[in-house]
Design a protein around this motif. Structure first.
Motif, mmCIF file in Angstrom:
data_model
loop_
_atom_site.group_PDB
_atom_site.id
_atom_site.type_symbol
_atom_site.label_atom_id
_atom_site.label_comp_id
_atom_site.label_asym_id
_atom_site.label_seq_id
_atom_site.Cartn_x
_atom_site.Cartn_y
_atom_site.Cartn_z
ATOM 1 N N VAL A 7 -2.262 18.075 0.892
ATOM 2 C CA VAL A 7 -1.745 17.611 2.175
ATOM 3 C C VAL A 7 -2.603 16.409 2.561
ATOM 4 C CG1 VAL A 7 -1.365 18.186 4.608
ATOM 5 C CG2 VAL A 7 -1.045 19.941 2.835
ATOM 6 N N ILE A 8 -1.941 15.270 2.802
ATOM 7 C CA ILE A 8 -2.665 14.045 3.143
ATOM 8 C C ILE A 8 -2.316 13.659 4.573
ATOM 9 C CG2 ILE A 8 -3.017 11.613 2.582
ATOM 10 C CD1 ILE A 8 -2.120 12.311 -0.296
ATOM 11 N N VAL A 9 -3.330 13.531 5.418
ATOM 12 C CA VAL A 9 -3.127 13.122 6.810
ATOM 13 C C VAL A 9 -4.125 12.045 7.177
ATOM 14 C CG1 VAL A 9 -2.199 15.362 7.534
ATOM 15 C CG2 VAL A 9 -4.636 14.922 7.766
ATOM 16 N N GLY A 10 -3.787 11.284 8.202
ATOM 17 C CA GLY A 10 -4.704 10.281 8.730
ATOM 18 C C GLY A 10 -5.745 10.937 9.620
ATOM 19 N N GLN A 11 -6.750 10.187 9.917
ATOM 20 C CA GLN A 11 -7.864 10.693 10.723
ATOM 21 C C GLN A 11 -7.432 11.075 12.139
ATOM 22 O OE1 GLN A 11 -11.021 7.828 10.927
ATOM 23 N NE2 GLN A 11 -12.547 9.412 10.589
ATOM 24 N N LEU A 30 -6.698 19.631 1.451
ATOM 25 C CA LEU A 30 -6.449 18.726 2.559
ATOM 26 C C LEU A 30 -7.258 17.460 2.355
ATOM 27 C CD1 LEU A 30 -5.281 18.032 5.347
ATOM 28 C CD2 LEU A 30 -7.230 19.267 6.351
ATOM 29 N N LYS A 31 -6.589 16.327 2.392
ATOM 30 C CA LYS A 31 -7.264 15.030 2.295
ATOM 31 C C LYS A 31 -7.027 14.280 3.589
ATOM 32 C CE LYS A 31 -7.208 14.668 -2.656
ATOM 33 N NZ LYS A 31 -7.420 13.716 -3.721
ATOM 34 N N ILE A 32 -8.112 13.760 4.156
ATOM 35 C CA ILE A 32 -8.050 13.087 5.440
ATOM 36 C C ILE A 32 -8.530 11.651 5.276
ATOM 37 C CG2 ILE A 32 -8.850 13.104 7.835
ATOM 38 C CD1 ILE A 32 -9.483 16.145 7.337
ATOM 39 N N ASP A 33 -7.672 10.712 5.709
ATOM 40 C CA ASP A 33 -8.028 9.292 5.732
ATOM 41 C C ASP A 33 -8.578 8.833 4.380
ATOM 42 O OD1 ASP A 33 -7.987 6.924 7.192
ATOM 43 O OD2 ASP A 33 -10.098 7.110 7.760
ATOM 44 N N VAL A 34 -7.785 8.983 3.344
ATOM 45 C CA VAL A 34 -8.233 8.701 1.982
ATOM 46 C C VAL A 34 -8.189 7.213 1.658
ATOM 47 C CG1 VAL A 34 -7.510 10.969 1.169
ATOM 48 C CG2 VAL A 34 -5.947 9.044 0.958
ATOM 49 N N SER A 35 -8.968 6.822 0.680
ATOM 50 C CA SER A 35 -8.953 5.444 0.188
ATOM 51 C C SER A 35 -7.683 5.203 -0.611
ATOM 52 C CB SER A 35 -10.164 5.194 -0.712
ATOM 53 O OG SER A 35 -10.021 5.931 -1.916
ATOM 54 N N ALA A 36 -7.374 3.956 -0.870
ATOM 55 C CA ALA A 36 -6.193 3.617 -1.668
ATOM 56 C C ALA A 36 -6.278 4.242 -3.059
ATOM 57 C CB ALA A 36 -6.035 2.101 -1.754
ATOM 58 N N ASP A 37 -7.447 4.213 -3.657
ATOM 59 C CA ASP A 37 -7.621 4.799 -4.992
ATOM 60 C C ASP A 37 -7.405 6.315 -4.972
ATOM 61 O OD1 ASP A 37 -8.147 2.333 -6.119
ATOM 62 O OD2 ASP A 37 -10.336 2.598 -6.097
ATOM 63 N N ALA A 38 -7.970 6.982 -3.977
ATOM 64 C CA ALA A 38 -7.809 8.430 -3.869
ATOM 65 C C ALA A 38 -6.353 8.797 -3.586
ATOM 66 C CB ALA A 38 -8.719 8.986 -2.779
ATOM 67 N N THR A 52 2.410 13.524 6.267
ATOM 68 C CA THR A 52 2.852 13.109 7.589
ATOM 69 C C THR A 52 3.632 11.806 7.445
ATOM 70 O OG1 THR A 52 0.834 11.846 7.971
ATOM 71 C CG2 THR A 52 0.847 14.146 8.703
ATOM 72 N N GLY A 53 4.385 11.463 8.470
ATOM 73 C CA GLY A 53 5.140 10.216 8.439
ATOM 74 C C GLY A 53 4.214 9.016 8.557
ATOM 75 N N GLY A 54 4.763 7.847 8.400
ATOM 76 C CA GLY A 54 4.003 6.615 8.482
ATOM 77 C C GLY A 54 3.980 5.917 7.142
ATOM 78 N N VAL A 55 2.977 5.115 6.920
ATOM 79 C CA VAL A 55 2.874 4.314 5.704
ATOM 80 C C VAL A 55 2.844 5.180 4.450
ATOM 81 C CG1 VAL A 55 1.441 2.643 4.457
ATOM 82 C CG2 VAL A 55 1.784 2.405 6.916
ATOM 83 N N ILE A 56 2.258 6.352 4.520
ATOM 84 C CA ILE A 56 2.180 7.230 3.358
ATOM 85 C C ILE A 56 3.567 7.570 2.817
ATOM 86 C CG2 ILE A 56 1.978 9.303 4.803
ATOM 87 C CD1 ILE A 56 0.448 8.831 1.315
#
Length: 151
Positions: A7-11, A30-38, A52-56
């Motif tokens: 699960v990837i979410v922003g900060q 859970l990954k929070i505010d990950v780098s482009a590489d990650a 979550t919605g948005g750029v991801i």
């Protein structure tokens, strides 16, 4: 039973503690505010993304990973509905994303239905091909050239 799930979410995700608890409960990373590489690594190494919605959403679609989307802010409603209507994502909305049963149903369906997941992947890559900047630059160049000819 799902295999690895990230699960990837922003900060700034509004209910981070709730998501953290749910991820721990179902064994999801859970990954929070990950780098482009990650982010690229996470998208490339999984069969499905719960995001979550948005750029991801655009990033997941560009690589063709089937995605279950939990919208976190109101201004993403129309965008997520459009992508879902066009077969690119499964949109749970905000409330559905906070309902563990709804999440489980959506994720399990995509993991069990290879045809659906493959169709979603293909449609996502057709919709978001990563070449938008090239098209935008060509359109701007064309407008500038047309403007220069009429000046």
């Amino acid at each position: 039973q799902w295999g690895p799930l990230t699960v990837i979410v922003g900060q700034t995700f509004a209910r981070l503690d709730t998501v953290r608890r749910q991820c721990a409960r179902v064994g999801a990373e859970l990954k929070i505010d990950v780098s482009a590489d990650a982010l690229a690594e996470a998208l490339a190494s999984h069969r499905l993304a719960l995001i979550t919605g948005g750029v991801i959403v655009y990033e997941a679609m560009a690589v063709g990973i089937p995605a279950v989307v939990i919208r976190q802010v109101a201004n993403l409603i129309a965008e997520a509905k459009w992508f879902a209507t066009h077969g690119c994502i499964h949109d749970l909305g905000f409330d559905g994303g906070m309902n563990p049963e709804a999440v489980a149903i959506a994720v399990t369906r995509l993991l069990r239905d290879d045809r659906l997941a493959n169709d979603m992947s293909a449609q996502s890559r057709r919709t978001i091909d990563g070449q938008g900047i090239v098209r935008a630059a060509a359109a701007i160049t064309g407008m500038l050239r047309a403007s220069a000819r009429t000046s």
